[in-house]
Design an enzyme around this catalytic site. Structure first.
Site, PDB file in Angstrom:
ATOM      1  N   CYS A   1      -3.499   1.321   6.574  1.00  0.00           N
ATOM      2  CA  CYS A   1      -3.940   0.630   7.796  1.00  0.00           C
ATOM      3  C   CYS A   1      -4.547   1.591   8.813  1.00  0.00           C
ATOM      4  O   CYS A   1      -5.267   1.178   9.715  1.00  0.00           O
ATOM      5  CB  CYS A   1      -2.770  -0.133   8.422  1.00  0.00           C
ATOM      6  SG  CYS A   1      -1.357   0.910   8.822  1.00  0.00           S
TER       7      CYS A   1
ATOM      8  N   ASN B   1       0.806  -1.232   0.000  1.00  0.00           N
ATOM      9  CA  ASN B   1       0.000   0.000   0.000  1.00  0.00           C
ATOM     10  C   ASN B   1       0.836   1.278   0.000  1.00  0.00           C
ATOM     11  O   ASN B   1       0.485   2.269  -0.645  1.00  0.00           O
ATOM     12  CB  ASN B   1      -0.982   0.003   1.173  1.00  0.00           C
ATOM     13  CG  ASN B   1      -0.297  -0.074   2.522  1.00  0.00           C
ATOM     14  OD1 ASN B   1       0.745  -0.706   2.671  1.00  0.00           O
ATOM     15  ND2 ASN B   1      -0.875   0.570   3.518  1.00  0.00           N
TER      16      ASN B   1
ATOM     17  N   GLU C   1       3.366  -5.186  12.471  1.00  0.00           N
ATOM     18  CA  GLU C   1       2.420  -4.069  12.358  1.00  0.00           C
ATOM     19  C   GLU C   1       1.319  -4.527  11.422  1.00  0.00           C
ATOM     20  O   GLU C   1       1.541  -4.708  10.226  1.00  0.00           O
ATOM     21  CB  GLU C   1       3.146  -2.824  11.827  1.00  0.00           C
ATOM     22  CG  GLU C   1       2.392  -1.526  12.090  1.00  0.00           C
ATOM     23  CD  GLU C   1       1.325  -1.229  11.053  1.00  0.00           C
ATOM     24  OE1 GLU C   1       0.126  -1.490  11.371  1.00  0.00           O
ATOM     25  OE2 GLU C   1       1.646  -0.786   9.961  1.00  0.00           O
TER      26      GLU C   1
ATOM     27  N   GLU D   1       7.162   0.945  16.684  1.00  0.00           N
ATOM     28  CA  GLU D   1       8.221   1.508  15.847  1.00  0.00           C
ATOM     29  C   GLU D   1       8.324   2.996  16.132  1.00  0.00           C
ATOM     30  O   GLU D   1       7.348   3.635  16.505  1.00  0.00           O
ATOM     31  CB  GLU D   1       7.894   1.275  14.362  1.00  0.00           C
ATOM     32  CG  GLU D   1       7.826  -0.198  13.983  1.00  0.00           C
ATOM     33  CD  GLU D   1       7.275  -0.424  12.578  1.00  0.00           C
ATOM     34  OE1 GLU D   1       7.888  -1.197  11.827  1.00  0.00           O
ATOM     35  OE2 GLU D   1       6.239   0.175  12.243  1.00  0.00           O
TER      36      GLU D   1
END
Length: 487
Positions: free
Chosen positions: A287, A155, A253, A468
């Site tokens: 996301c 993405n 993630e 992160e």
């Protein structure tokens, strides 16, 4: 032969060299549905070669000072920035996103990722404590782990690949990265800049191919002690299973089913355009996109009317059109998956107020076979519906009313995901109160997607494992050791 298209042929980048592969995968232009690129269909052999190159490069790269590694990252950032337009054009064509988004977000953020970690690596400190009564001094040191396996999604291809490579090599690791086979072009283009930037051979290796072949070989390799992955929950489950025998360090993630909570005192002038953007940016293929919009009952009708008006102005067009708000979805299979959720919603009695199956999509003849879809708004849908529970990852959002603060918090938290949320209210006390109670790794209030890279990024529940960011990425990509000196 006359009229035959010349396809772009990618090669793996291993040990500082571009290497051909025995077999290739077709890669499609999402805006036309035509094959335009061929990506290596690598496997165990190529992963093994990358491990050998990364292993050989590790002693020299890890021995360099943070300052020396920082200079290399800065040079790479400069080279990416100089190629910004070329990279943006490639990213837009490969992924289907608008050229405007690639120019203003994807490639600038890729540049920023290297500059940010080039700076942050210089500012970490270690811990030290004294035990005078024992005549002891304790302190910690951190060292790179070794070879990092990095798996990035389709993405935000270069954006999220560099978000992993930059902290990994800044900390002194060598890396083997696997971009998505659907969007490999900008990773390949970046490889052309590595030598000029001063990245030694073997420090960054890119192996192209599919998850079952490259991904599994990388994840299960005993000499790759840590894996950073961004993608779907089912793939993360597979990574966890394959990593378990080796007790690997994982950063996962994953997806989100992100709520926007709009209270009656929200500033709709700011809220509506931002919520349209948070629902449909990058075709809803982020996301962090909003897919559940909870609106307080007293303003529900007004919000819905204005939100629909704004959504219908969100232009779907070919990615190269600078005036387009949204481009094409990534693939035919993904388009069909997104459409299937709208069919389910309609079968359940929900209302499709605009978009798929309601409005007509106008495209040039050349793009009729592309993977386009109008932004779609669903109402009169139950919280138990799959459209309200599962990550659709497309330009689809559901708008539902709520009564009380306590009720909406419970409903917002009722899904298995917990990545991001947005809260709209002018009541400061309420904003703090609601943000604290939401089961989300990130909560934006009266805004969306404003990122501070120093702070932790990641989700709760099924949205992932680990965080992160400046400190979190440094700790993930290094091993800590406590040393005690008796004096």
């Amino acid at each position: 032969m006359a009229g035959t298209k010349t396809l772009l042929m990618l090669e793996n980048y291993i040990g500082g060299k571009f290497l051909p592969c025995n077999s290739y995968i077709d890669s499609y232009d999402p805006s036309t549905g035509d094959v335009y690129c061929r990506v290596p269909d690598s496997g165990k052999e190529e992963v093994e070669a990358a491990v050998e190159a990364a292993r050989a490069a590790f002693p020299g790269w890890s021995a360099r000072s943070p300052q020396e590694r920082s200079q290399v990252l800065h040079r790479l950032a400069d080279l990416l920035e100089q190629a910004l337009e070329e990279l943006a054009q490639a990213e837009s064509k490969d992924q289907g996103k608008t050229i405007t988004l690639a120019r203003t977000m994807d490639i600038p953020r890729s540049v920023q990722n290297f500059r940010f970690f080039a700076s942050s690596i210089l500012h970490h400190t270690s811990e030290c404590t004294q035990m005078d009564h024992m005549g002891c001094l304790h302190y910690t040191v951190r060292a790179p782990v070794g070879i990092a396996g990095l798996i990035s999604p389709w993405n935000l291809p270069l954006y999220l690949l560099t978000w992993k490579i930059a902290p990994a090599i800044a900390a002194g690791n060598t890396v083997i990265a696997k971009p998505s086979e659907l969007t490999s072009v900008t990773a390949w283009m970046m490889c052309k800049l590595l030598e000029k930037a001063g990245v030694p051979p073997g420090v960054v290796n890119i192996v192209f191919g599919t998850g079952p072949r490259v991904g599994e070989a990388l994840v299960s390799h005993p000499e790759v002690p840590l894996i950073s992955f961004t993608g779907s929950q089912p793939t993360a489950e597979r990574i966890t299973l394959l990593s378990a025998p080796h007790c690997k360090r994982l950063s996962l993630e994953l997806g989100g089913k992100n709520p926007a909570i709009i209270f009656e005192d929200a500033n709709l002038e700011e809220c509506i355009p931002t919520t349209v953007r948070s629902s449909f940016a990058n075709q809803g293929e982020i996301c962090l996109c909003t897919s559940r919009i909870f609106v307080q009952k007293s303003i529900y009708s007004e919000f819905l009317k204005r939100f629909l008006e704004a959504t219908k102005l969100w232009k779907v067009g070919i990615p190269s059109d600078p005036s387009a708000s949204m481009g094409a979805l990534i693939s035919k299979a993904h388009l069909e998956k997104v459409r299937s959720y709208i069919k389910k919603a309609r079968a359940e009695g929900a209302q499709i107020l605009c978009g798929e199956g309601v409005d007509k999509l106008s495209l040039p003849p050349r793009n009729q076979g592309g993977y386009f879809m109008l932004p779609t708004v669903i109402t009169d849908i139950k919280d138990e519906s799959s459209c309200m529970k599962e990550e659709i990852f497309g330009p689809v959002t559901c708008v539902v009313p709520f009564d009380s603060e306590e009720e909406v918090i419970k409903r917002a938290n009722s899904v298995k995901y917990g990545l991001a949320a947005t809260v709209w209210s002018s009541n400061v006390g309420r904003v703090h109160r609601v943000a604290k109670k939401l089961q989300s790794g990130l909560v934006w209030t009266n805004c969306w997607l404003i990122r501070e890279l120093n702070l932790p990024f990641g989700g709760m529940k099924s949205s992932g494992v680990g965080r992160e960011g400046a400190k979190d990425s440094y700790e993930f990509f290094t091993e800590v050791k406590t040393i005690t000196i008796k004096h």
